[in-house]
Design an enzyme around this catalytic site. Structure first.
Site, PDB file in Angstrom:
ATOM      1  N   LYS A   1      36.306  38.982  29.837  1.00 15.64           N
ATOM      2  CA  LYS A   1      36.317  37.660  30.014  1.00 15.64           C
ATOM      3  C   LYS A   1      35.385  37.196  31.014  1.00 15.64           C
ATOM      4  CE  LYS A   1      41.063  36.770  28.287  1.00 15.64           C
ATOM      5  NZ  LYS A   1      42.252  36.027  28.521  1.00 15.64           N
TER       6      LYS A   1
ATOM      7  N   ASP B   1      42.810  29.271  26.956  1.00 16.16           N
ATOM      8  CA  ASP B   1      43.968  30.068  27.532  1.00 16.16           C
ATOM      9  C   ASP B   1      44.705  28.808  28.321  1.00 16.16           C
ATOM     10  OD1 ASP B   1      43.941  32.696  26.649  1.00 16.16           O
ATOM     11  OD2 ASP B   1      42.830  33.421  28.439  1.00 16.16           O
TER      12      ASP B   1
HETATM   13  P1  NAP Z   1      45.321  40.516  35.689  1.00 21.79           P
HETATM   14  O1  NAP Z   1      43.872  39.667  35.994  1.00 21.79           O
HETATM   15  O2  NAP Z   1      44.972  41.966  35.806  1.00 21.79           O
HETATM   16  O3  NAP Z   1      46.289  40.088  37.058  1.00 21.79           O
HETATM   17  C1  NAP Z   1      47.555  40.784  36.973  1.00 21.79           C
HETATM   18  C2  NAP Z   1      48.529  40.309  38.144  1.00 21.79           C
HETATM   19  O4  NAP Z   1      49.689  40.727  38.113  1.00 21.79           O
HETATM   20  C3  NAP Z   1      47.999  40.008  39.394  1.00 21.79           C
HETATM   21  O5  NAP Z   1      48.517  38.923  40.102  1.00 21.79           O
HETATM   22  C4  NAP Z   1      48.789  41.359  40.190  1.00 21.79           C
HETATM   23  O6  NAP Z   1      48.789  41.231  41.419  1.00 21.79           O
HETATM   24  C5  NAP Z   1      49.976  41.293  39.179  1.00 21.79           C
HETATM   25  N1  NAP Z   1      50.667  42.623  39.275  1.00 21.79           N
HETATM   26  C6  NAP Z   1      50.321  43.636  38.547  1.00 21.79           C
HETATM   27  N2  NAP Z   1      51.186  44.693  38.563  1.00 21.79           N
HETATM   28  C7  NAP Z   1      52.077  44.276  39.441  1.00 21.79           C
HETATM   29  C8  NAP Z   1      53.160  44.663  40.132  1.00 21.79           C
HETATM   30  N3  NAP Z   1      53.615  46.178  39.822  1.00 21.79           N
HETATM   31  N4  NAP Z   1      53.794  44.301  40.991  1.00 21.79           N
HETATM   32  C9  NAP Z   1      53.649  42.897  41.358  1.00 21.79           C
HETATM   33  N5  NAP Z   1      52.490  42.460  40.778  1.00 21.79           N
HETATM   34  C10 NAP Z   1      51.947  42.988  39.823  1.00 21.79           C
HETATM   35  O7  NAP Z   1      45.818  40.157  34.574  1.00 21.79           O
HETATM   36  P2  NAP Z   1      45.909  38.765  33.819  1.00 21.79           P
HETATM   37  O8  NAP Z   1      45.061  38.804  32.635  1.00 21.79           O
HETATM   38  O9  NAP Z   1      46.326  37.766  34.510  1.00 21.79           O
HETATM   39  O10 NAP Z   1      47.446  39.109  32.668  1.00 21.79           O
HETATM   40  C11 NAP Z   1      48.589  38.998  33.399  1.00 21.79           C
HETATM   41  C12 NAP Z   1      49.673  39.166  32.163  1.00 21.79           C
HETATM   42  O11 NAP Z   1      49.475  37.821  31.469  1.00 21.79           O
HETATM   43  C13 NAP Z   1      49.404  40.180  31.213  1.00 21.79           C
HETATM   44  O12 NAP Z   1      50.845  40.592  30.852  1.00 21.79           O
HETATM   45  C14 NAP Z   1      48.770  39.306  30.011  1.00 21.79           C
HETATM   46  O13 NAP Z   1      49.565  40.150  28.613  1.00 21.79           O
HETATM   47  C15 NAP Z   1      49.464  38.054  30.007  1.00 21.79           C
HETATM   48  N6  NAP Z   1      48.569  37.122  29.336  1.00 21.79           N
HETATM   49  C16 NAP Z   1      49.276  36.263  28.242  1.00 21.79           C
HETATM   50  C17 NAP Z   1      48.536  35.425  27.725  1.00 21.79           C
HETATM   51  C18 NAP Z   1      49.027  34.777  26.349  1.00 21.79           C
HETATM   52  O14 NAP Z   1      48.275  34.311  25.464  1.00 21.79           O
HETATM   53  N7  NAP Z   1      50.441  34.568  26.212  1.00 21.79           N
HETATM   54  C19 NAP Z   1      47.131  34.998  27.954  1.00 21.79           C
HETATM   55  C20 NAP Z   1      46.562  35.945  28.988  1.00 21.79           C
HETATM   56  C21 NAP Z   1      47.496  36.938  29.793  1.00 21.79           C
HETATM   57  P3  NAP Z   1      47.903  41.873  42.506  1.00 21.79           P
HETATM   58  O15 NAP Z   1      46.857  40.810  42.752  1.00 21.79           O
HETATM   59  O16 NAP Z   1      48.935  42.155  43.802  1.00 21.79           O
HETATM   60  O17 NAP Z   1      47.504  43.311  41.910  1.00 21.79           O
END
Ligand code: NAP
Length: 491
Positions: free
Chosen positions: A290, A327
């Site tokens: 992305k 998004d």
């Molecule tokens: P990302 O950029 O990798 O960010 C992950 C986030 O989760 C960070 O804030 C990270 O915190 C936190 N995190 C991960 N593991 C953790 C843990 N064990 N304890 C506490 N915090 C934790 O991922 P993303 O793209 O934002 O996606 C995140 C979620 O959103 C996914 O589940 C994805 O499927 C969902 N999503 C859904 C849609 C939809 O259309 N519904 C669209 C986009 C994303 P740190 O900064 O501390 O690592």
């Protein structure tokens, strides 16, 4: 008339009767069959000739040796003897390998009017000069060359399509195995391949094969012609994506000559070359591309610029790649539908500071909300908050959420497998007036949402966001509204 490819059901049961039952399950979807006789139990070998009279579709006879990915471990003399016996039945085709050498048997095959498919398999990669190699396979004008090779990278898939271009027209079968090769199975007609192989998901005869029902119903396989416009999604991994189901349903319902395919991409430059070769008109972008995909765009919308991430790319009429971020709006639309009153000057907490959180913050800021960003790594929350004039906190300061609790949005991977037992707000006490929104869509009720619901809060899960962002992509791809959105079931 535009060309189409046939759907070939691969029979891999251990008995003739088992194969007939298997065929009956999928008979509506397939045009041709391949009997993988090497999967049969030895006591079934004498009955092979009886199969064609029980199935009214053309059948390819294949007796594969281990060296070519098969199971027939006996000697070559017995293999030829069994194939000769099998040809007492009316098989239309026989698959003989590139190195097969028995002139007597081949003369017998030709005399019976059976067409030879001359094949080679490479389970390790794509051989150099693939087009040349394919060109040299047939021993006479009636033989059909077949190449089944392994795609380990996006560049491998590109080489396959380039080889097909080099070959021009003419009968052949070409495919790339593995998840990088998957598009070659759906887009067989674009390779000039007369068929695509398909089997049950449990019994794949080769890596990457899809079952006939999914090929027919999700990928509209029968309607893909040499003229069909290609769309897709790029990611790594990508095969789990629900987007093909959403977009192909829309194309089918509106009768649009378009197909949407998942492309596993390890290298964006190679993908953009492939996009030109295949004349791809637009694609969705998922993790991990992305951010980096922006380098390849000629122009992009405000969301892409501000969020720093692009999830939709469309080829403009001037042949330029244009990036959008759907998004943010995809997140906002369900919230606005459900939230009573205006969001302006309301207060929200966003848990997480990753890509999803950025799209959410961008959307909420545009609505004029006051935002607190809470993240495990506080420095990341601080950075995001500084950039967009928001407040920030660590996950150990959740009491601060009380002041930002009209809407609480969960954007971390917590709640989704393998973190399905985790809830970032386990220690939080809801008043019952908060609106809780989790952008995770699987499971539908995360622990975060369950807790809020029990406290009397209204809740929203990520499925509606997933659908809305896809509907916006569909509009960008086709210029049309997504048809019957309420009728779409994903899980
Ligand atoms: P990302 O950029 O990798 O960010 C992950 C986030 O989760 C960070 O804030 C990270 O915190 C936190 N995190 C991960 N593991 C953790 C843990 N064990 N304890 C506490 N915090 C934790 O991922 P993303 O793209 O934002 O996606 C995140 C979620 O959103 C996914 O589940 C994805 O499927 C969902 N999503 C859904 C849609 C939809 O259309 N519904 C669209 C986009 C994303 P740190 O900064 O501390 O690592």
């Amino acid at each position: 008339m535009n060309k189409v490819s046939m759907l070939c059901l691969v029979l891999t049961e251990s008995s003739i009767d088992g194969n007939i039952k298997f065929y009956q399950k999928y008979s509506d979807y397939c045009d041709i069959l391949e009997l993988r006789a090497d999967f049969l139990a030895p006591e079934e070998w004498p009955k092979i000739h009886s199969l064609p009279s029980q199935i009214r579709k053309p059948i390819i006879l294949t007796f594969r040796k281990p060296a070519d990915g098969g199971h027939f471990k006996e000697g070559e003399a017995l293999r030829i003897q069994l194939m000769r016996k099998a040809l007492e039945g009316a098989f239309q085709y026989i698959d003989l390998e590139e190195d097969f050498s028995d002139n007597d048997f081949e003369a017998h095959v030709r005399k019976k009017g059976v067409t030879i498919i001359r094949s080679f398999h490479d389970f390790t990669g794509i051989p150099h000069e693939l087009a040349q190699r394919i060109r040299k396979l047939p021993r006479n004008a009636k033989e059909i060359p077949k190449a089944a090779v392994m795609a380990n990278t996006t560049e491998d898939l590109l080489s396959l399509f380039e080889a097909a271009e080099e070959l021009g027209s003419g009968d052949r079968i070409i495919l790339a195995m593995g998840s990088f090769g998957f598009p070659s199975r759906v887009l067989a007609v674009k390779l000039g391949s007369m068929l695509t192989y398909s089997s049950d998901s449990k019994q794949q005869a080769a890596p990457g094969q899809l079952d006939p029902e999914s090929l027919a119903k999700i990928y509209n396989f029968k309607s893909i012609t040499s003229e069909t416009e290609i769309y897709g999604i790029i990611g790594n991994p990508v095969m789990h994506s629900l987007s093909p189901k959403i977009h192909n349903r829309g194309f089918r319902m509106l009768n649009l000559p378009k197909i949407y395919v998942p492309f596993q991409v390890d290298n964006l430059e190679h993908f953009f070359k492939l996009a030109r070769v295949l004349n791809i008109r637009g694609f969705s972008v998922t993790i991990p591309h992305k951010e980096n995909v922006r380098k390849y765009l000629h122009q992009s919308d405000e969301g892409v610029e501000k969020i720093g991430a692009c999830n939709t790319v469309v080829l403009s009429p001037a042949n330029q790649w244009t990036g959008y971020n759907t998004d943010a709006m995809g997140f906002l639309l369900p919230l606005k539908k459900q939230f009573q009153g205006t969001l302006k000057n309301r207060r929200a907490t966003v848990i997480g500071a990753g890509g999803g959180a950025k799209a959410v913050c961008f959307a909420l800021k545009k609505e004029g909300m006051e935002i607190l960003v809470v993240n495990r790594t506080k420095a990341r929350a601080d950075e995001l908050a500084r950039e967009w004039q928001m407040q920030s906190a660590g996950l150990d300061e959740i009491e601060r959420i009380k002041d930002y609790s009209d809407v609480i949005v969960q954007t971390t991977s917590m709640g989704m497998a393998p973190l399905e037992k985790m809830n970032p707000l386990e220690a939080y006490h809801y008043s019952g007036h908060e609106m809780a929104y989790d952008i995770v869509y699987k499971p539908p009720l995360t622990l975060f949402l369950e807790q809020a619901q029990k406290a009397g809060c209204s809740i929203l899960n990520g499925e509606s966001m997933l659908k809305e962002q896809a509907y916006l992509q569909f509009k960008a791809f086709t210029g049309q509204e997504y048809p019957d959105p309420l009728g779409l079931t994903l899980f």
